[in-house]
Design a protein around this motif. Structure first.
Motif, PDB file in Angstrom:
ATOM      1  N   SER A  72       2.335 -25.437  38.308  1.00  0.00           N
ATOM      2  CA  SER A  72       2.105 -24.323  39.232  1.00  0.00           C
ATOM      3  C   SER A  72       0.616 -24.008  39.387  1.00  0.00           C
ATOM      4  O   SER A  72       0.249 -23.130  40.164  1.00  0.00           O
ATOM      5  N   TYR A  73      -0.227 -24.744  38.658  1.00  0.00           N
ATOM      6  CA  TYR A  73      -1.671 -24.521  38.744  1.00  0.00           C
ATOM      7  C   TYR A  73      -2.193 -25.131  40.038  1.00  0.00           C
ATOM      8  O   TYR A  73      -1.848 -26.262  40.395  1.00  0.00           O
ATOM      9  N   SER A  89       4.790 -26.251  26.528  1.00  0.00           N
ATOM     10  CA  SER A  89       5.108 -25.613  27.806  1.00  0.00           C
ATOM     11  C   SER A  89       3.992 -25.778  28.835  1.00  0.00           C
ATOM     12  O   SER A  89       4.129 -25.351  29.980  1.00  0.00           O
ATOM     13  N   ASP A 123      -6.664 -18.576  25.782  1.00  0.00           N
ATOM     14  CA  ASP A 123      -5.408 -18.876  25.089  1.00  0.00           C
ATOM     15  C   ASP A 123      -5.618 -18.904  23.578  1.00  0.00           C
ATOM     16  O   ASP A 123      -4.753 -18.478  22.809  1.00  0.00           O
ATOM     17  N   ARG A 183       3.478 -25.190  33.125  1.00  0.00           N
ATOM     18  CA  ARG A 183       2.474 -24.258  33.651  1.00  0.00           C
ATOM     19  C   ARG A 183       1.489 -24.979  34.560  1.00  0.00           C
ATOM     20  O   ARG A 183       1.043 -24.434  35.567  1.00  0.00           O
ATOM     21  N   ARG A 184       1.153 -26.218  34.217  1.00  0.00           N
ATOM     22  CA  ARG A 184       0.201 -26.972  35.027  1.00  0.00           C
ATOM     23  C   ARG A 184       0.781 -27.299  36.406  1.00  0.00           C
ATOM     24  O   ARG A 184       0.045 -27.454  37.376  1.00  0.00           O
TER      25      ARG A 184
END
Length: 312
Positions: free
Chosen positions: A90-91, A83, A39, A87-88
């Motif tokens: 769905s991790y 954000s 990232d 995202r986490r």
């Protein structure tokens, strides 16, 4: 990265080398803010893209290009941190910051294993230890940015305020709150040589499948976290307690007998690397408190092991 100043002018911008010399600073800042080298590289690429999207006149009007680049990179990181929670969600499993090898072993994950540009290397110090990054990850985005910019990179609060979009007083309070989190998480410092001895003893006990020795090296309330990212098998929840961690570690080497465990520097601290058929499959960071191991972070997600898995 060498981008012409204007299409068709046949020359490079006079300040190009100075602009590109900021790359290492931007990589270092972005990695500490995001905990992900991949990232961080994306942020730096986006920052330079915005610089070269401006006209020559706009660029020449910027009094301090380095400050401009830092401001843009910090704001991009701030947006990404905002954000990250979504995202986490769905991790798959636990998320652990991306581990970094020692500078001497730093190699690129690019196709073909091209040696990494020195400007892409992250300077290893106490602000990139895994324990430190994990605490940073528990902060709000604004706390993290204010703290890293001021306490790690020594930016005055007036400049931090412009980046974060808060008042200098508010940024001072954010950094102070972050500092309290750091202090609350820190155990009394263990000398570097002693930390290395404990990690070496853990390696030897692990290789010998000596559960009692492993338990003796672990804090009774130790926590083990594995990050597979859903791409490889890994326990999805933290493992709590010395006995549970010891039994789990021995079970792994019993089921996969050809594993090779190596001592390596991970984020500037003594750590372990597990290889199978010469390929790194696990990078483990360990947090030593006193004479016991308090936390273990095992990264198995292959996307986070790029600097460890490609040949020079």
């Amino acid at each position: 990265m060498t981008t012409p100043s204007e299409p068709g002018d046949g020359r490079f911008e006079p300040g190009l080398s100075a602009i590109m010399s900021e790359r290492r600073q931007l990589i270092n800042l972005s990695y500490r803010l995001l905990g992900s080298l991949a990232d961080a590289e994306d942020v730096v690429q986006e920052t330079y893209a915005r610089w070269y999207a401006m006209s020559r006149q706009q660029r020449e009007a910027i009094e301090s290009p380095g400050a401009w680049l830092t401001t843009v990179a910090s704001r991009v990181c701030l947006d990404l941190l905002g954000s990250a929670r979504a995202r986490r969600e769905s991790y798959v499993g636990e998320w652990v910051p991306e581990p970094l090898p020692d500078r001497a072993e730093w190699i690129s994950g690019r196709p073909g294993g091209t040696p990494a540009d020195p400007a892409d290397r992250v300077t290893l110090d106490e602000s990139v230890t895994m324990a430190f990054l994990v605490v940073l990850d528990s902060m709000t985005p604004a706390e993290r940015v204010a703290f890293v910019l001021h306490d790690v990179f020594r930016y005055p609060f007036a400049e931090v305020a412009e980046i974060v979009g808060r008042t200098p007083v508010a940024c001072r309070q954010l950094a102070s709150s972050a500092r309290r989190r750091i202090r609350a998480s820190q155990a009394p410092a263990t000398p570097a040589a002693r930390r290395a001895d404990i990690v070496r003893a853990f390696k030897q006990a692990w290789e010998a499948k000596d559960i009692d020795a492993l338990i003796g090296l672990l804090d009774p309330d130790a926590t083990g976290i594995a990050d597979g990212g859903g791409l490889v098998s890994a326990v999805l929840r933290p493992i709590e307690g010395a006995e549970q961690i010891a039994h789990y570690a021995v079970d792994i080497v019993s089921r996969v007998p050809d594993l090779v465990i190596l001592e390596r520097t991970v984020n500037g601290e003594p750590g372990l690397v597990v290889q199978q058929d010469g390929v790194t499959v696990v990078v483990m960071a360990l947090d030593v408190a006193g004479d016991r191991i308090k936390h273990l972070w095992a990264v198995r997600n292959p996307d986070k092991l790029r600097p460890w898995t490609m040949g020079p």
